[in-house]
Design an enzyme around this catalytic site. Sequence first.
Site, mmCIF file in Angstrom:
data_model
loop_
_atom_site.group_PDB
_atom_site.id
_atom_site.type_symbol
_atom_site.label_atom_id
_atom_site.label_comp_id
_atom_site.label_asym_id
_atom_site.label_seq_id
_atom_site.Cartn_x
_atom_site.Cartn_y
_atom_site.Cartn_z
ATOM 1 N N GLU A 47 105.355 28.677 62.420
ATOM 2 C CA GLU A 47 104.036 28.028 62.405
ATOM 3 C C GLU A 47 103.007 28.994 62.965
ATOM 4 O O GLU A 47 103.045 29.350 64.142
ATOM 5 C CB GLU A 47 104.065 26.744 63.252
ATOM 6 C CG GLU A 47 102.686 26.093 63.325
ATOM 7 C CD GLU A 47 102.610 24.931 64.323
ATOM 8 O OE1 GLU A 47 103.650 24.302 64.607
ATOM 9 O OE2 GLU A 47 101.503 24.658 64.818
ATOM 10 N N ARG A 51 94.166 29.728 65.108
ATOM 11 C CA ARG A 51 93.366 29.835 66.340
ATOM 12 C C ARG A 51 92.847 31.244 66.554
ATOM 13 O O ARG A 51 92.264 31.536 67.579
ATOM 14 C CB ARG A 51 94.233 29.481 67.556
ATOM 15 C CG ARG A 51 94.617 28.051 67.611
ATOM 16 C CD ARG A 51 95.407 27.765 68.871
ATOM 17 N NE ARG A 51 96.298 26.671 68.625
ATOM 18 C CZ ARG A 51 97.246 26.274 69.453
ATOM 19 N NH1 ARG A 51 97.438 26.897 70.584
ATOM 20 N NH2 ARG A 51 98.011 25.261 69.131
ATOM 21 N N LYS A 134 104.628 15.086 63.864
ATOM 22 C CA LYS A 134 104.607 15.940 65.053
ATOM 23 C C LYS A 134 104.210 15.060 66.234
ATOM 24 O O LYS A 134 103.211 14.334 66.160
ATOM 25 C CB LYS A 134 103.584 17.061 64.845
ATOM 26 C CG LYS A 134 103.154 17.791 66.111
ATOM 27 C CD LYS A 134 102.358 19.029 65.764
ATOM 28 C CE LYS A 134 101.537 19.499 66.963
ATOM 29 N NZ LYS A 134 101.471 20.963 67.070
HETATM 30 C C1 3PG Z 1 100.608 24.190 70.412
HETATM 31 O O1 3PG Z 1 100.002 23.670 69.486
HETATM 32 O O2 3PG Z 1 100.087 24.973 71.214
HETATM 33 C C2 3PG Z 1 102.044 23.859 70.480
HETATM 34 O O3 3PG Z 1 102.199 22.556 70.791
HETATM 35 C C3 3PG Z 1 102.814 24.766 71.353
HETATM 36 O O4 3PG Z 1 102.773 24.374 72.655
HETATM 37 P P1 3PG Z 1 103.517 25.245 73.744
HETATM 38 O O5 3PG Z 1 102.719 26.511 73.920
HETATM 39 O O6 3PG Z 1 103.489 24.376 74.979
HETATM 40 O O7 3PG Z 1 104.902 25.525 73.262
#
Ligand code: 3PG
Length: 213
Positions: A47, A51, A134
């Site tokens: 994924e 960002r 999710k």
């Molecule tokens: C996110 O969108 O940042 C994910 O949920 C990942 O979260 P994490 O950095 O706590 O694994």
Amino acid sequence: MDPYQASKETEKICRLAPVIPVLVVHDSDIAKPLAEALISGGLPVLEVTLRTQSALKVISEMAKVPGGVVGAGTITKSIDVKDAINAGANFAVSPGSTDDILEACAQQNLPILPGAATSTEIMRLFDLGYSVQKFFPAEAIGGQAALKAIGGPLPNVKFCPTGGITINNAKGYLDLENILCVGGSWVAPQHLIENKDWKSITDLARTASKIAF
Ligand code: 3PG
């Protein structure tokens, strides 16, 4: 793609590996070696969060790596869906679920892992046909205890929880009946990405890929 079909596709993707690495990548030049490091460690589903300025280029580079299934994460508006498809994404992930995003994915045939955090949100998505969701931000909204409790009245909804999941708590999630896989950034931490330490990332991926056993 209607929501039922989308959920079938999403479920197939979620069953490919116990962990989906959640990636924040600033430099598209390292997309290929990063994807190769994770895939060779046994985590083929990736994924890429939208960002960073480079995220779409990263998706298009990763989509060329054999053996990978690349999704676009942090989908927050319907235009992101078009961008993700143009970049070559195989699926979308959203932190929450707006009508616009769901509609764009349905119209443009992109499977989505739609985000939900409450019973009402989960039930609304399930009513629409999204049986794979999710659960976000997992640790902050009750984690394993919440998912176990939700599984009582809503046993037919399956989840990929993300947010605060680590090597230390992932197995607890994966042991729950309503969990298909978990998502997390811990398999590709920023310091290892910046150091181009592909071997350490492969090692983290390998450990994660065996976590359910
Ligand atoms: C996110 O969108 O940042 C994910 O949920 C990942 O979260 P994490 O950095 O706590 O694994």
